[in-house]
Design a protein around this motif. Structure first.
Motif, PDB file in Angstrom:
ATOM      1  N   VAL A   1       0.864  -1.182   0.000  1.00 44.79           N
ATOM      2  CA  VAL A   1       0.000   0.000   0.000  1.00 44.79           C
ATOM      3  C   VAL A   1       0.902   1.233   0.000  1.00 44.79           C
ATOM      4  CG1 VAL A   1      -1.809   1.274   1.194  1.00 44.79           C
ATOM      5  CG2 VAL A   1      -1.789  -1.225   1.274  1.00 44.79           C
ATOM      6  N   ARG A   2       0.740   2.075  -1.008  1.00 41.63           N
ATOM      7  CA  ARG A   2       1.549   3.284  -1.098  1.00 41.63           C
ATOM      8  C   ARG A   2       0.681   4.503  -0.799  1.00 41.63           C
ATOM      9  NH1 ARG A   2       4.451   4.332  -6.660  1.00 41.63           N
ATOM     10  NH2 ARG A   2       2.370   5.050  -7.228  1.00 41.63           N
ATOM     11  N   VAL A   3       1.118   5.280   0.172  1.00 45.45           N
ATOM     12  CA  VAL A   3       0.465   6.533   0.529  1.00 45.45           C
ATOM     13  C   VAL A   3       1.496   7.644   0.391  1.00 45.45           C
ATOM     14  CG1 VAL A   3      -0.772   7.799   2.324  1.00 45.45           C
ATOM     15  CG2 VAL A   3      -1.080   5.327   2.119  1.00 45.45           C
ATOM     16  N   ASN A   4       1.278   8.512  -0.578  1.00 43.49           N
ATOM     17  CA  ASN A   4       2.235   9.579  -0.889  1.00 43.49           C
ATOM     18  C   ASN A   4       3.603   8.978  -1.202  1.00 43.49           C
ATOM     19  OD1 ASN A   4       0.203  11.479  -0.522  1.00 43.49           O
ATOM     20  ND2 ASN A   4       0.680  11.765   1.635  1.00 43.49           N
ATOM     21  N   TYR A   5       4.599   9.257  -0.366  1.00 43.85           N
ATOM     22  CA  TYR A   5       5.951   8.778  -0.622  1.00 43.85           C
ATOM     23  C   TYR A   5       6.373   7.684   0.353  1.00 43.85           C
ATOM     24  CZ  TYR A   5       6.643  12.616  -3.879  1.00 43.85           C
ATOM     25  OH  TYR A   5       6.552  13.464  -4.946  1.00 43.85           O
ATOM     26  N   GLU A   6       5.390   6.998   0.908  1.00 41.00           N
ATOM     27  CA  GLU A   6       5.697   5.914   1.850  1.00 41.00           C
ATOM     28  C   GLU A   6       4.971   4.653   1.410  1.00 41.00           C
ATOM     29  OE1 GLU A   6       7.692   4.328   5.201  1.00 41.00           O
ATOM     30  OE2 GLU A   6       7.884   6.230   4.125  1.00 41.00           O
ATOM     31  N   LEU A   7       5.689   3.541   1.363  1.00 42.08           N
ATOM     32  CA  LEU A   7       5.136   2.263   0.928  1.00 42.08           C
ATOM     33  C   LEU A   7       5.128   1.290   2.097  1.00 42.08           C
ATOM     34  CD1 LEU A   7       4.146   0.541  -1.496  1.00 42.08           C
ATOM     35  CD2 LEU A   7       6.507  -0.229  -1.755  1.00 42.08           C
ATOM     36  N   ARG A   8       3.960   0.746   2.410  1.00 41.07           N
ATOM     37  CA  ARG A   8       3.810  -0.242   3.463  1.00 41.07           C
ATOM     38  C   ARG A   8       3.716  -1.628   2.841  1.00 41.07           C
ATOM     39  NH1 ARG A   8       5.919   1.507   7.957  1.00 41.07           N
ATOM     40  NH2 ARG A   8       5.148   3.576   8.514  1.00 41.07           N
ATOM     41  N   GLU A   9       4.528  -2.547   3.389  1.00 35.98           N
ATOM     42  CA  GLU A   9       4.584  -3.913   2.851  1.00 35.98           C
ATOM     43  C   GLU A   9       4.158  -4.908   3.925  1.00 35.98           C
ATOM     44  OE1 GLU A   9       8.365  -3.502  -0.188  1.00 35.98           O
ATOM     45  OE2 GLU A   9       8.760  -3.831   1.941  1.00 35.98           O
ATOM     46  N   LEU A  10       3.300  -5.832   3.527  1.00 27.32           N
ATOM     47  CA  LEU A  10       2.847  -6.899   4.412  1.00 27.32           C
ATOM     48  C   LEU A  10       3.068  -8.227   3.712  1.00 27.32           C
ATOM     49  CD1 LEU A  10       1.346  -8.132   6.860  1.00 27.32           C
ATOM     50  CD2 LEU A  10      -0.799  -7.659   5.648  1.00 27.32           C
ATOM     51  N   THR A  11       3.748  -9.128   4.371  1.00 31.94           N
ATOM     52  CA  THR A  11       3.976 -10.464   3.824  1.00 31.94           C
ATOM     53  C   THR A  11       3.621 -11.497   4.883  1.00 31.94           C
ATOM     54  OG1 THR A  11       6.298 -10.530   4.537  1.00 31.94           O
ATOM     55  CG2 THR A  11       5.836  -9.625   2.351  1.00 31.94           C
ATOM     56  N   VAL A  12       3.043 -12.586   4.445  1.00 32.60           N
ATOM     57  CA  VAL A  12       2.695 -13.687   5.334  1.00 32.60           C
ATOM     58  C   VAL A  12       2.927 -14.989   4.585  1.00 32.60           C
ATOM     59  CG1 VAL A  12       0.277 -13.574   4.647  1.00 32.60           C
ATOM     60  CG2 VAL A  12       0.892 -14.702   6.783  1.00 32.60           C
ATOM     61  N   SER A  13       3.471 -15.966   5.279  1.00 30.69           N
ATOM     62  CA  SER A  13       3.715 -17.275   4.682  1.00 30.69           C
ATOM     63  C   SER A  13       3.712 -18.323   5.779  1.00 30.69           C
ATOM     64  CB  SER A  13       5.054 -17.294   3.923  1.00 30.69           C
ATOM     65  OG  SER A  13       6.130 -17.057   4.814  1.00 30.69           O
ATOM     66  N   GLY A  14       3.539 -19.581   5.381  1.00 28.12           N
ATOM     67  CA  GLY A  14       3.538 -20.672   6.345  1.00 28.12           C
ATOM     68  C   GLY A  14       2.813 -21.882   5.784  1.00 28.12           C
ATOM     69  N   PHE A  15       2.426 -22.774   6.702  1.00 32.16           N
ATOM     70  CA  PHE A  15       1.788 -24.032   6.322  1.00 32.16           C
ATOM     71  C   PHE A  15       0.476 -24.176   7.092  1.00 32.16           C
ATOM     72  CE2 PHE A  15       6.364 -24.407   6.029  1.00 32.16           C
ATOM     73  CZ  PHE A  15       6.555 -24.921   4.756  1.00 32.16           C
ATOM     74  N   VAL A  16      -0.571 -24.569   6.383  1.00 28.58           N
ATOM     75  CA  VAL A  16      -1.890 -24.703   7.012  1.00 28.58           C
ATOM     76  C   VAL A  16      -2.494 -26.049   6.642  1.00 28.58           C
ATOM     77  CG1 VAL A  16      -2.261 -22.214   6.926  1.00 28.58           C
ATOM     78  CG2 VAL A  16      -3.113 -23.634   5.071  1.00 28.58           C
ATOM     79  N   ARG A  17      -3.377 -26.507   7.515  1.00 31.78           N
ATOM     80  CA  ARG A  17      -4.155 -27.703   7.221  1.00 31.78           C
ATOM     81  C   ARG A  17      -5.458 -27.294   6.561  1.00 31.78           C
ATOM     82  NH1 ARG A  17      -4.848 -30.799  12.765  1.00 31.78           N
ATOM     83  NH2 ARG A  17      -5.800 -28.757  13.206  1.00 31.78           N
ATOM     84  N   PRO A  18      -5.898 -28.010   5.539  1.00 30.82           N
ATOM     85  CA  PRO A  18      -7.173 -27.659   4.902  1.00 30.82           C
ATOM     86  C   PRO A  18      -8.338 -27.651   5.887  1.00 30.82           C
ATOM     87  CG  PRO A  18      -5.943 -29.190   3.527  1.00 30.82           C
ATOM     88  CD  PRO A  18      -5.205 -29.093   4.823  1.00 30.82           C
TER      89      PRO A  18
END
Length: 241
Positions: free
Chosen positions: A178-195
């Protein structure tokens, strides 16, 4: 001298990379360069409908995603699900310890086969075997510590199944920028899940993700100002004080 030149070149390259961002907002990462896009464009092969039974294609009970009874939850490579992140952790640790010790030793040699009496006259003035040795010691220690920490984060992000392990566990990965003006926010998520942990709304809580890796940060002018300069970071590593 060569080392000095190398340091100067590295500093110049770092300055050039920073100068390229002057007056420009942070660039967004192309979604086509992620593992998510690769997983979406290379899904597993679906079981084809029996060509000898045309009625199977029009059946309401077919096993395809268009069926009325199909499970719409993420299950295979390329499927998308929503990860809900609600972190509200608080930790408070307080401890104290104290220790004290005192010792007093007194050694005298008044009788030993008459030797102290015979040698007593040869000792210097004021010396005596009655007070051969005397020692005392004492020590004390006191320490205390206190830790107080609270983390609170509420986010929702769409993640993609990038692999299905042999035991059925799903490996997911999701990114959001998400970029607001001159600042960019980054969100990352990863892992393993059971259905089975994915609910009917095709969502999963972060605390049900094994090996969860959650990162929330950013880059831009504000983040750049909050970071110490390279020289200061090097000085903090090299200086012993």
């Amino acid at each position: 001298m060569k080392h000095v030149h190398l340091v100067c070149i590295l500093l110049a390259l770092g300055a050039c990379s920073r100068a390229a961002n002057i007056g420009q907002p942070p660039t967004l990462t192309s979604p086509r360069d992620s593992e998510e896009f690769i997983a979406m464009t290379n899904p597993p092969l679906e079981i084809p409908v029996d060509s000898g039974r045309p009625e199977a294609a029009a059946s309401l009970w077919a096993g395809t995603t268009s069926s009325l009874i199909s499970d719409r939850r993420a299950a295979t490579r390329g499927d998308i699900l929503t990860v809900t992140i609600q972190i509200d952790d608080r930790a408070e640790i307080s401890n104290s310890s104290g220790r004290s010790r005192a010792a007093d030793d007194n050694v005298s040699l008044s009788q030993m086969a008459g030797i102290p009496q015979r040698l007593g006259d040869k000792l210097p003035e004021g010396a005596s075997f009655d007070n051969l040795a005397e020692a005392s010691s004492s020590s004390s220690y006191k320490g205390s510590g206190n830790i107080s920490r609270r983390d609170k984060l509420t986010l929702r992000v769409a993640a993609t199944v990038i692999d299905r392990l042999p035991n059925g566990t799903l490996q997911i990965e999701g990114t959001q920028e998400v970029r607001v003006n001159y600042e960019l926010r980054e969100l990352t998520v990863s892992g393993f899940v059971r259905p089975a942990d994915i609910d009917r709304n095709n969502e999963i809580q972060y605390d049900r993700i094994a090996g969860a890796r959650i990162s929330y940060g950013g880059r831009g002018q504000i983040t750049d100002v909050q970071q110490p300069r390279y020289g200061q970071q090097i000085a903090d590593i090299l200086l012993p004080y």
